[in-house]
Scaffold this motif. Structure first.
Motif, PDB file in Angstrom:
ATOM      1  N   TRP A  90       0.823  -1.209   0.000  1.00 35.09           N
ATOM      2  CA  TRP A  90       0.000   0.000   0.000  1.00 35.09           C
ATOM      3  C   TRP A  90       0.857   1.258   0.000  1.00 35.09           C
ATOM      4  CZ3 TRP A  90      -4.835   0.912  -1.223  1.00 35.09           C
ATOM      5  CH2 TRP A  90      -5.700  -0.175  -1.297  1.00 35.09           C
ATOM      6  N   THR A  91       2.018   1.189   0.619  1.00 31.14           N
ATOM      7  CA  THR A  91       2.907   2.357   0.611  1.00 31.14           C
ATOM      8  C   THR A  91       3.297   2.696  -0.812  1.00 31.14           C
ATOM      9  OG1 THR A  91       3.762   1.798   2.808  1.00 31.14           O
ATOM     10  CG2 THR A  91       5.082   3.307   1.468  1.00 31.14           C
ATOM     11  N   ARG A  92       3.712   1.693  -1.553  1.00 35.68           N
ATOM     12  CA  ARG A  92       4.103   1.931  -2.954  1.00 35.68           C
ATOM     13  C   ARG A  92       2.921   2.458  -3.768  1.00 35.68           C
ATOM     14  NH1 ARG A  92       8.514  -0.764  -5.467  1.00 35.68           N
ATOM     15  NH2 ARG A  92       8.881   0.467  -7.291  1.00 35.68           N
ATOM     16  N   ARG A  93       1.749   1.861  -3.595  1.00 34.59           N
ATOM     17  CA  ARG A  93       0.564   2.318  -4.340  1.00 34.59           C
ATOM     18  C   ARG A  93       0.256   3.781  -4.042  1.00 34.59           C
ATOM     19  NH1 ARG A  93      -3.483  -2.692  -3.105  1.00 34.59           N
ATOM     20  NH2 ARG A  93      -2.271  -4.251  -4.198  1.00 34.59           N
ATOM     21  N   ILE A  94       0.312   4.124  -2.785  1.00 39.36           N
ATOM     22  CA  ILE A  94       0.019   5.502  -2.386  1.00 39.36           C
ATOM     23  C   ILE A  94       1.095   6.446  -2.927  1.00 39.36           C
ATOM     24  CG2 ILE A  94      -0.109   7.053  -0.387  1.00 39.36           C
ATOM     25  CD1 ILE A  94      -1.476   4.606   1.086  1.00 39.36           C
ATOM     26  N   ALA A  95       2.360   6.070  -2.779  1.00 43.49           N
ATOM     27  CA  ALA A  95       3.463   6.933  -3.226  1.00 43.49           C
ATOM     28  C   ALA A  95       3.489   7.088  -4.739  1.00 43.49           C
ATOM     29  CB  ALA A  95       4.792   6.387  -2.722  1.00 43.49           C
ATOM     30  N   GLU A  96       3.009   6.112  -5.465  1.00 42.66           N
ATOM     31  CA  GLU A  96       2.997   6.219  -6.922  1.00 42.66           C
ATOM     32  C   GLU A  96       2.016   7.278  -7.421  1.00 42.66           C
ATOM     33  OE1 GLU A  96       2.412   2.141  -8.135  1.00 42.66           O
ATOM     34  OE2 GLU A  96       4.569   1.833  -8.330  1.00 42.66           O
ATOM     35  N   SER A  97       1.101   7.679  -6.581  1.00 39.66           N
ATOM     36  CA  SER A  97       0.136   8.696  -6.973  1.00 39.66           C
ATOM     37  C   SER A  97       0.690  10.097  -6.720  1.00 39.66           C
ATOM     38  CB  SER A  97      -1.162   8.528  -6.183  1.00 39.66           C
ATOM     39  OG  SER A  97      -2.011   9.624  -6.425  1.00 39.66           O
ATOM     40  N   HIS A  98       0.627  10.923  -7.742  1.00 40.09           N
ATOM     41  CA  HIS A  98       1.038  12.324  -7.574  1.00 40.09           C
ATOM     42  C   HIS A  98       0.069  13.067  -6.658  1.00 40.09           C
ATOM     43  CE1 HIS A  98       3.169  11.252 -11.278  1.00 40.09           C
ATOM     44  NE2 HIS A  98       4.020  12.200 -10.948  1.00 40.09           N
ATOM     45  N   LEU A  99      -1.075  12.481  -6.415  1.00 40.84           N
ATOM     46  CA  LEU A  99      -2.104  13.140  -5.614  1.00 40.84           C
ATOM     47  C   LEU A  99      -1.693  13.344  -4.157  1.00 40.84           C
ATOM     48  CD1 LEU A  99      -5.314  11.398  -7.002  1.00 40.84           C
ATOM     49  CD2 LEU A  99      -4.328  13.608  -7.668  1.00 40.84           C
ATOM     50  N   ILE A 100      -0.666  12.651  -3.703  1.00 38.86           N
ATOM     51  CA  ILE A 100      -0.293  12.817  -2.294  1.00 38.86           C
ATOM     52  C   ILE A 100       0.189  14.239  -1.997  1.00 38.86           C
ATOM     53  CG2 ILE A 100       0.208  10.367  -2.005  1.00 38.86           C
ATOM     54  CD1 ILE A 100       3.165  11.043  -1.800  1.00 38.86           C
ATOM     55  N   VAL A 101       0.583  14.976  -3.009  1.00 37.06           N
ATOM     56  CA  VAL A 101       1.017  16.359  -2.760  1.00 37.06           C
ATOM     57  C   VAL A 101      -0.162  17.340  -2.761  1.00 37.06           C
ATOM     58  CG1 VAL A 101       3.347  15.970  -3.644  1.00 37.06           C
ATOM     59  CG2 VAL A 101       1.599  16.896  -5.155  1.00 37.06           C
ATOM     60  N   LEU A 102      -1.350  16.861  -3.065  1.00 38.87           N
ATOM     61  CA  LEU A 102      -2.506  17.767  -3.109  1.00 38.87           C
ATOM     62  C   LEU A 102      -2.832  18.451  -1.783  1.00 38.87           C
ATOM     63  CD1 LEU A 102      -5.164  16.349  -5.576  1.00 38.87           C
ATOM     64  CD2 LEU A 102      -3.732  18.372  -5.784  1.00 38.87           C
ATOM     65  N   PRO A 103      -2.778  17.787  -0.628  1.00 41.85           N
ATOM     66  CA  PRO A 103      -3.149  18.493   0.602  1.00 41.85           C
ATOM     67  C   PRO A 103      -2.374  19.803   0.820  1.00 41.85           C
ATOM     68  CG  PRO A 103      -3.104  16.147   1.025  1.00 41.85           C
ATOM     69  CD  PRO A 103      -2.558  16.342  -0.369  1.00 41.85           C
ATOM     70  N   PRO A 104      -1.031  19.802   0.762  1.00 43.42           N
ATOM     71  CA  PRO A 104      -0.369  21.092   0.956  1.00 43.42           C
ATOM     72  C   PRO A 104      -0.594  22.058  -0.210  1.00 43.42           C
ATOM     73  CG  PRO A 104       1.263  19.398   0.488  1.00 43.42           C
ATOM     74  CD  PRO A 104      -0.059  18.705   0.671  1.00 43.42           C
ATOM     75  N   VAL A 105      -0.807  21.539  -1.410  1.00 42.31           N
ATOM     76  CA  VAL A 105      -1.085  22.413  -2.557  1.00 42.31           C
ATOM     77  C   VAL A 105      -2.430  23.115  -2.371  1.00 42.31           C
ATOM     78  CG1 VAL A 105      -1.602  22.431  -5.034  1.00 42.31           C
ATOM     79  CG2 VAL A 105       0.372  21.162  -4.184  1.00 42.31           C
ATOM     80  N   VAL A 106      -3.436  22.374  -1.930  1.00 39.60           N
ATOM     81  CA  VAL A 106      -4.756  22.972  -1.692  1.00 39.60           C
ATOM     82  C   VAL A 106      -4.654  24.042  -0.607  1.00 39.60           C
ATOM     83  CG1 VAL A 106      -7.082  22.515  -0.787  1.00 39.60           C
ATOM     84  CG2 VAL A 106      -6.089  21.007  -2.527  1.00 39.60           C
ATOM     85  N   ILE A 107      -3.923  23.743   0.456  1.00 40.95           N
ATOM     86  CA  ILE A 107      -3.746  24.740   1.519  1.00 40.95           C
ATOM     87  C   ILE A 107      -3.022  25.965   0.971  1.00 40.95           C
ATOM     88  CG2 ILE A 107      -2.531  25.207   3.690  1.00 40.95           C
ATOM     89  CD1 ILE A 107      -3.302  22.296   4.503  1.00 40.95           C
ATOM     90  N   TYR A 108      -2.012  25.751   0.147  1.00 38.10           N
ATOM     91  CA  TYR A 108      -1.285  26.864  -0.466  1.00 38.10           C
ATOM     92  C   TYR A 108      -2.253  27.743  -1.265  1.00 38.10           C
ATOM     93  CZ  TYR A 108       2.073  29.477  -3.233  1.00 38.10           C
ATOM     94  OH  TYR A 108       2.778  30.488  -3.832  1.00 38.10           O
ATOM     95  N   VAL A 109      -3.084  27.129  -2.080  1.00 38.64           N
ATOM     96  CA  VAL A 109      -4.024  27.888  -2.922  1.00 38.64           C
ATOM     97  C   VAL A 109      -5.021  28.661  -2.059  1.00 38.64           C
ATOM     98  CG1 VAL A 109      -5.878  27.670  -4.632  1.00 38.64           C
ATOM     99  CG2 VAL A 109      -3.728  26.423  -4.940  1.00 38.64           C
ATOM    100  N   VAL A 110      -5.536  28.015  -1.013  1.00 40.33           N
ATOM    101  CA  VAL A 110      -6.496  28.679  -0.121  1.00 40.33           C
ATOM    102  C   VAL A 110      -5.845  29.896   0.540  1.00 40.33           C
ATOM    103  CG1 VAL A 110      -7.776  28.412   2.059  1.00 40.33           C
ATOM    104  CG2 VAL A 110      -7.926  26.644   0.283  1.00 40.33           C
ATOM    105  N   LEU A 111      -4.597  29.761   0.950  1.00 35.79           N
ATOM    106  CA  LEU A 111      -3.891  30.890   1.560  1.00 35.79           C
ATOM    107  C   LEU A 111      -3.508  31.955   0.527  1.00 35.79           C
ATOM    108  CD1 LEU A 111      -1.517  28.871   3.901  1.00 35.79           C
ATOM    109  CD2 LEU A 111      -3.272  30.488   4.674  1.00 35.79           C
ATOM    110  N   MET A 112      -3.207  31.523  -0.686  1.00 38.18           N
ATOM    111  CA  MET A 112      -2.699  32.423  -1.717  1.00 38.18           C
ATOM    112  C   MET A 112      -3.775  33.331  -2.304  1.00 38.18           C
ATOM    113  SD  MET A 112      -1.379  31.489  -5.511  1.00 38.18           S
ATOM    114  CE  MET A 112      -3.028  30.921  -5.811  1.00 38.18           C
ATOM    115  N   ILE A 113      -4.960  32.804  -2.542  1.00 40.65           N
ATOM    116  CA  ILE A 113      -6.000  33.565  -3.256  1.00 40.65           C
ATOM    117  C   ILE A 113      -6.248  34.946  -2.634  1.00 40.65           C
ATOM    118  CG2 ILE A 113      -8.470  33.599  -3.835  1.00 40.65           C
ATOM    119  CD1 ILE A 113      -8.151  30.615  -4.565  1.00 40.65           C
TER     120      ILE A 113
END
Length: 149
Positions: free
Chosen positions: A28-51
């Motif tokens: 499961w670690t490999r499956r999760i890490a293979e997804s680029h989506l794992i970086v979405l949480p901090p990206v979403v927070i960045y966008v919410v703070l940035m707007i």
């Protein structure tokens, strides 16, 4: 709200780092890490703070000046933005390092400290990993040549 998002940024990415460091061979670690989506949480927070501060931020990133950038980053919003940016990038790089480490079959006891250093000091962790990768890749290629002869 900014303080909550600041705190939440690390809490949302910590499980991914924990999996890569503490359970690197778990499927499961490999499956999760293979997804680029794992970086979405901090990206979403960045966008919410940035707007809300985008009009102030754009000139700082398109024509950076040390004084103005330092002043912005000394605000709670500026610090939280930089934090979310750093954690998103560090996780993206750490994810790549983890996947490369698995591909090259680098022992988890070698990778774990490299990943921890990357969490704490990414500009040190990346070149350290590149050295480890070079040594292990050379070793693996040498072993493959011996095996195929």
């Amino acid at each position: 709200m900014t303080a909550i998002l600041f705190d939440l940024t690390f809490l949302l990415i910590a499980p991914f780092w924990a999996l890569m460091i503490l359970a690197p061979k778990w499927s499961w670690t490999r499956r999760i890490a293979e997804s680029h989506l794992i970086v979405l949480p901090p990206v979403v927070i960045y966008v919410v703070l940035m707007i809300p501060v985008l009009p102030e931020l754009l000139p700082l990133v398109t024509r950076p000046e040390l004084g103005a950038l330092a002043e912005f980053m000394s605000t709670p919003t500026g610090a939280a933005l930089v934090w979310a940016h750093m954690l998103a990038w560090d996780l993206f790089v750490g994810r790549w390092m983890y996947l490369e480490g698995r591909r090259l079959d680098i022992h988890p006891l070698v990778m774990a400290p490299v990943l921890v250093i990357t969490i704490l000091l990414a500009p040190v962790g990346l070149p350290l990993f590149l050295i480890v990768r070079k040594v292990c890749d050379t070793t693996n290629r040498g072993a493959a040549v011996v095996t195929h002869q």
